[in-house]
Scaffold this motif. Structure first.
Motif, PDB file in Angstrom:
ATOM      1  N   ALA A 279     -14.026  -8.485 -13.260  1.00  0.00           N
ATOM      2  CA  ALA A 279     -15.026  -7.856 -12.391  1.00  0.00           C
ATOM      3  C   ALA A 279     -16.398  -8.003 -13.042  1.00  0.00           C
ATOM      4  O   ALA A 279     -16.504  -8.104 -14.261  1.00  0.00           O
ATOM      5  CB  ALA A 279     -14.696  -6.383 -12.197  1.00  0.00           C
TER       6      ALA A 279
ATOM      7  N   GLN B 177       0.836  -1.194   0.000  1.00  0.00           N
ATOM      8  CA  GLN B 177       0.000   0.000   0.000  1.00  0.00           C
ATOM      9  C   GLN B 177       0.874   1.248   0.000  1.00  0.00           C
ATOM     10  O   GLN B 177       2.021   1.219   0.391  1.00  0.00           O
ATOM     11  CB  GLN B 177      -0.927   0.011   1.222  1.00  0.00           C
TER      12      GLN B 177
ATOM     13  N   THR C 264     -20.383  -4.279 -11.231  1.00  0.00           N
ATOM     14  CA  THR C 264     -19.311  -3.487 -10.630  1.00  0.00           C
ATOM     15  C   THR C 264     -18.779  -2.473 -11.634  1.00  0.00           C
ATOM     16  O   THR C 264     -18.585  -1.292 -11.307  1.00  0.00           O
ATOM     17  CB  THR C 264     -18.150  -4.412 -10.221  1.00  0.00           C
TER      18      THR C 264
ATOM     19  N   LEU D 130     -18.501   1.834 -11.920  1.00  0.00           N
ATOM     20  CA  LEU D 130     -17.238   2.562 -12.054  1.00  0.00           C
ATOM     21  C   LEU D 130     -17.213   3.442 -13.304  1.00  0.00           C
ATOM     22  O   LEU D 130     -16.685   4.547 -13.290  1.00  0.00           O
ATOM     23  CB  LEU D 130     -16.073   1.575 -12.126  1.00  0.00           C
TER      24      LEU D 130
ATOM     25  N   LYS E  69     -15.913   6.710 -11.823  1.00  0.00           N
ATOM     26  CA  LYS E  69     -14.500   6.719 -11.440  1.00  0.00           C
ATOM     27  C   LYS E  69     -13.605   6.811 -12.680  1.00  0.00           C
ATOM     28  O   LYS E  69     -12.542   7.407 -12.639  1.00  0.00           O
ATOM     29  CB  LYS E  69     -14.184   5.433 -10.677  1.00  0.00           C
TER      30      LYS E  69
ATOM     31  N   GLU F  64      -3.884  -8.308 -15.612  1.00  0.00           N
ATOM     32  CA  GLU F  64      -4.317  -7.623 -14.407  1.00  0.00           C
ATOM     33  C   GLU F  64      -4.490  -6.143 -14.691  1.00  0.00           C
ATOM     34  O   GLU F  64      -3.602  -5.510 -15.270  1.00  0.00           O
ATOM     35  CB  GLU F  64      -3.248  -7.824 -13.331  1.00  0.00           C
TER      36      GLU F  64
ATOM     37  N   ASP G 111      -6.886   1.863  -8.603  1.00  0.00           N
ATOM     38  CA  ASP G 111      -7.040   2.276  -7.214  1.00  0.00           C
ATOM     39  C   ASP G 111      -7.258   1.059  -6.302  1.00  0.00           C
ATOM     40  O   ASP G 111      -8.141   1.059  -5.446  1.00  0.00           O
ATOM     41  CB  ASP G 111      -8.227   3.237  -7.097  1.00  0.00           C
ATOM     42  N   GLY G 112      -6.460   0.001  -6.540  1.00  0.00           N
ATOM     43  CA  GLY G 112      -6.548  -1.176  -5.686  1.00  0.00           C
ATOM     44  C   GLY G 112      -7.671  -2.129  -6.021  1.00  0.00           C
ATOM     45  O   GLY G 112      -7.882  -3.117  -5.316  1.00  0.00           O
ATOM     46  N   GLN G 113      -8.412  -1.839  -7.086  1.00  0.00           N
ATOM     47  CA  GLN G 113      -9.525  -2.719  -7.438  1.00  0.00           C
ATOM     48  C   GLN G 113      -9.221  -3.442  -8.743  1.00  0.00           C
ATOM     49  O   GLN G 113      -8.844  -2.834  -9.734  1.00  0.00           O
ATOM     50  CB  GLN G 113     -10.799  -1.873  -7.601  1.00  0.00           C
ATOM     51  N   GLU G 114      -9.388  -4.752  -8.705  1.00  0.00           N
ATOM     52  CA  GLU G 114      -9.104  -5.553  -9.890  1.00  0.00           C
ATOM     53  C   GLU G 114     -10.250  -5.429 -10.892  1.00  0.00           C
ATOM     54  O   GLU G 114     -11.411  -5.639 -10.543  1.00  0.00           O
ATOM     55  CB  GLU G 114      -8.933  -7.015  -9.461  1.00  0.00           C
ATOM     56  N   LEU G 115      -9.958  -5.078 -12.150  1.00  0.00           N
ATOM     57  CA  LEU G 115     -11.035  -4.865 -13.120  1.00  0.00           C
ATOM     58  C   LEU G 115     -11.221  -6.031 -14.084  1.00  0.00           C
ATOM     59  O   LEU G 115     -12.314  -6.227 -14.603  1.00  0.00           O
ATOM     60  CB  LEU G 115     -10.782  -3.593 -13.938  1.00  0.00           C
TER      61      LEU G 115
ATOM     62  N   MET H 182      -5.409  -3.027 -12.363  1.00  0.00           N
ATOM     63  CA  MET H 182      -5.738  -2.577 -11.016  1.00  0.00           C
ATOM     64  C   MET H 182      -6.008  -1.085 -11.058  1.00  0.00           C
ATOM     65  O   MET H 182      -5.144  -0.300 -11.423  1.00  0.00           O
ATOM     66  CB  MET H 182      -4.563  -2.841 -10.063  1.00  0.00           C
TER      67      MET H 182
END
Lengths: 353, 327
Positions: free
Chosen positions: A94, A14, A98, A102, A106, A83, A87-91, A85
């Motif tokens: 998804a 982080q 979800t 976004l 976002k 992968e 902002d820490g979210q796996e897309l 990512m």
């Protein structure tokens, strides 16, 4: 979206985390002729408030990459692996639900041709207000006020009355401004601009780019700017990824790429920019050949059939071995660092004047 | 929008004027002597023929006759023999000397109800099926629906009509045999009597509409602005109905506008199949009895109906597509 291989969940540190991080992205389309490898192992990072330029010819996988980030590919014939990512979210992988939350909120997208990218059947104001109502739960009235505010912010005169106009009543530049207003209406943290200025004339291009930059300074969003025009990158981007045949072939800061490019493809791109100061009798130097078929990419370095320096490398390394792109600044080319520098200084740079 | 409509209405008036003029001159001026027809076979008495000439106003110049005819439609007129003909006056039948208008006003509710009911049926069924197919694109439902559409496209009203009567009315008893509507006295019975004819008539149309709608929707879903809407985070159903259907609707309405003439034609065949008494039946009888004023009136009436519906369709089109409105 279906995932080929689910990447192992790694413990991510982080704090030092990038805002957007794409790792080993593969996007493949199943067609009747076979599998098109539109994006073939692409990685890049983007920090908050920064602008990343992605440069390459048509068909190099720029737009496909960014549609993959938004999850807009048709799941029926598209396979996405790797992968993404945000902002820490796996897309990747998804759920549609979800992603819907976004998109527009976002992460938002500015498309290329604003005449076809806006619906002809609804007013500009409604199209701007729609995502605002959906994502913030605002009422119709609030959303319309917001649309007027956004139109004003992107520099459209008399937003109060223009809000009720249809896209075909706007000029090309104004439509593109409206597109930007639509993308920014929910204050997204990531804006992907896919050739936002390609359909516009040069003076309007500069205005639109300035507008994007100003809005970025106000709101601190991150921008991915997709273009085939290095001139667009020069004034707007912080970092640049040069893509060729679905792969990143060179990566660096905008200064690196423009002042000391290392990959023969990047040299070609630079050489094909018209310069006002150039001798009018010297023809532009286009890159010979055309982009490779992604159904059946050439073995080894995908650029070797068009590369003037494959002989310099020696042997048939360019034909057999795929060059790797190092992390950070670097290029995916078999030429040694010294060779790259020498060739650029001796052969390429003089042609750029 | 107001200017658009005004322009369309003015255009329609010109078209109707041309239609009446051409029909009038064709019928009354060109081929045979109407007086001879009205007088009957073997009518060789010269005085009788010229008396009929006078009675029908045929001794007047042609433009005067036409002017009187048009004036009669709007204001009514007294025929040269003193007979009064109230507006709208289309003259008197050659066959039985009855005024024409009551004959038509008696029959048109049947044809009109069939055309409207049939259109509603095929639009709802056809467009609905097409949308479902587009939504389920490539899946079993889509395949079954397109096979059925192909089948429906290749049958005829006079073929499935009797089959449908035999199955649904005679054997199963679910639906009424078709009968003429009497909207004022028995609305529910009228509705009942129209269900079967309307459904049968819709079959030959909805198969076409479902295939058109499917391909239009699939095409629309691939449009750039659909992708933009999805990129804004709008749900796929919302995008399907609000964006794709809106685009497809414009084209569907255009096709419907072109089909209007066939809809009235289909209504006439359906009347014959179900033994209904509508304008088609009237026109066919008029042709067989060489009843020119009646034929002429049916023709003007049908032409006006088609022209008026065309304006409605154009207005709907303009409502759907703002680019048309301002053009």
């Amino acid at each position: 979206m279906t995932t080929l291989t689910k990447p192992e969940a790694q413990p991510t540190p982080q704090g030092s985390e990038h805002f957007l991080s794409v790792r080993d992205l593969y996007v493949q389309f199943a067609t009747e002729d076979g599998t098109v490898k539109a994006v073939d192992g692409l990685s890049f990072d983007l920090d908050r408030g920064k602008t990343l330029g992605i440069v390459g010819e048509s068909g190099s996988g720029k737009s496909v990459t960014n549609l993959a980030i938004l999850g807009l590919h048709n799941p029926r014939n598209t396979t996405i692996a790797g992968e993404i990512m945000l902002d820490g979210q796996e897309l990747t992988g998804a759920s549609e639900r979800t992603l819907e939350k976004l998109r527009g909120k976002k992460m938002a997208m500015v498309f290329q041709d604003s005449l076809t990218a806006l619906s002809p059947y609804y007013t500009v104001g409604r199209q701007i207000a729609e995502p605002y109502m959906k994502h913030t739960g605002a009422s119709k009235k609030e959303a319309k006020a917001r649309a007027v505010e956004m139109l004003g912010r992107v520099g459209i005169p008399h937003p109060q009355s223009r809000v009720d106009d249809y896209p075909h009543q706007f000029s090309g530049g104004m439509r593109q401004r409206a597109m930007i207003a639509m993308a920014l209406v929910c204050d997204p943290e990531l804006v992907i601009a896919d050739e936002p200025t390609t359909a516009l004339d040069v003076t309007v291009q500069a205005q639109i780019l300035d507008l994007l930059k100003d809005l970025q300074q106000e709101t601190g969003t991150s921008i991915i700017l997709i273009t085939h025009d290095l001139g667009v990158i020069a004034n707007t981007a912080d970092d640049v990824v040069v893509m060729y045949a679905g792969r990143a072939v060179e990566r660096g800061t905008v200064r690196d790429i423009l002042k000391t490019p290392e990959h023969p493809y990047a040299w070609g791109l630079l050489g094909s920019i018209p310069r006002l100061s150039a001798d009018v009798n010297v023809p532009l130097a286009p890159i010979p050949g055309s982009p490779p078929s992604l159904l059946n990419p050439p073995p080894g370095c995908p650029f070797h059939p068009r590369c003037a320096f494959a002989e310099t490398v020696g042997g048939d390394r360019c034909r057999t071995e795929r060059p790797q792109l190092p992390d950070g600044r670097g290029s995916a080319c078999h030429l040694t660092v010294d060779q790259k520098r020498d060739i650029f200084i001796e052969q390429i740079q003089p042609r750029l004047r | 929008m107001f200017r658009f409509l005004t322009r369309r209405v003015l255009g329609a008036i010109v078209i109707l004027f041309l239609i009446t003029a051409v029909t009038y001159f064709l019928f009354f001026v060109l081929p045979s002597d109407p007086a001879q027809l009205a007088c009957g076979k073997n009518c060789s008495n010269k005085d009788l023929v010229s008396a009929i000439h006078h009675r029908m106003g045929l001794d007047q110049p042609v433009y005067q006759q036409y002017f009187d005819y048009i004036r009669g439609i709007f204001f009514g007129r007294n025929m040269p023999d003193g007979q009064n003909c109230a507006a709208p006056c289309f003259g008197f039948s050659f066959a039985n000397d009855q005024p024409i208008w009551p004959l038509i006003s008696d029959r048109y509710p049947t044809t009109f109800s069939l055309a409207v009911g049939g259109s509603a049926a095929f639009l709802v069924i056809g467009v609905g099926l097409g949308m479902l197919s587009a939504w389920q694109q490539g899946k079993t439902f889509d395949r079954v629906a397109s096979s059925i559409s192909l089948l429906g496209n290749s049958v005829q009203i006079y073929f499935i009509g009797p089959l449908a009567i035999a199955l649904f009315a005679d054997n199963l008893g679910w639906l009424d045999h078709g009968h003429d509507p009497t909207w004022t006295s028995d609305p529910i019975g009228s509705l009942n009597g129209l269900v079967l004819p309307c459904l049968v008539m819709s079959v030959i149309f909805w198969s076409n509409y479902s295939r058109q709608t499917r391909s239009l929707m699939v095409e629309q879903m691939a449009e750039d602005h659909i992708r933009t809407a999805r990129a804004k985070g709008m749900g796929s159903k919302y995008v399907f109905y609000r964006y794709a259907l809106r685009g497809a609707a414009a084209s569907i309405i255009t096709i419907f506008g072109i089909d209007l003439g066939s809809v009235f034609g289909g209504a006439i065949i359906t009347e014959a199949t179900f033994g209904l008494h509508g304008l088609g039946n009237l026109a066919v009888n008029a042709v067989f009895s060489l009843d020119l004023p009646l034929e002429m009136a049916v023709m003007i009436f049908s032409a006006s109906a088609i022209v008026i519906f065309n304006i409605v369709v154009d207005a709907a089109y303009a409502l759907i597509d703002p680019r048309i409105r301002l053009a």
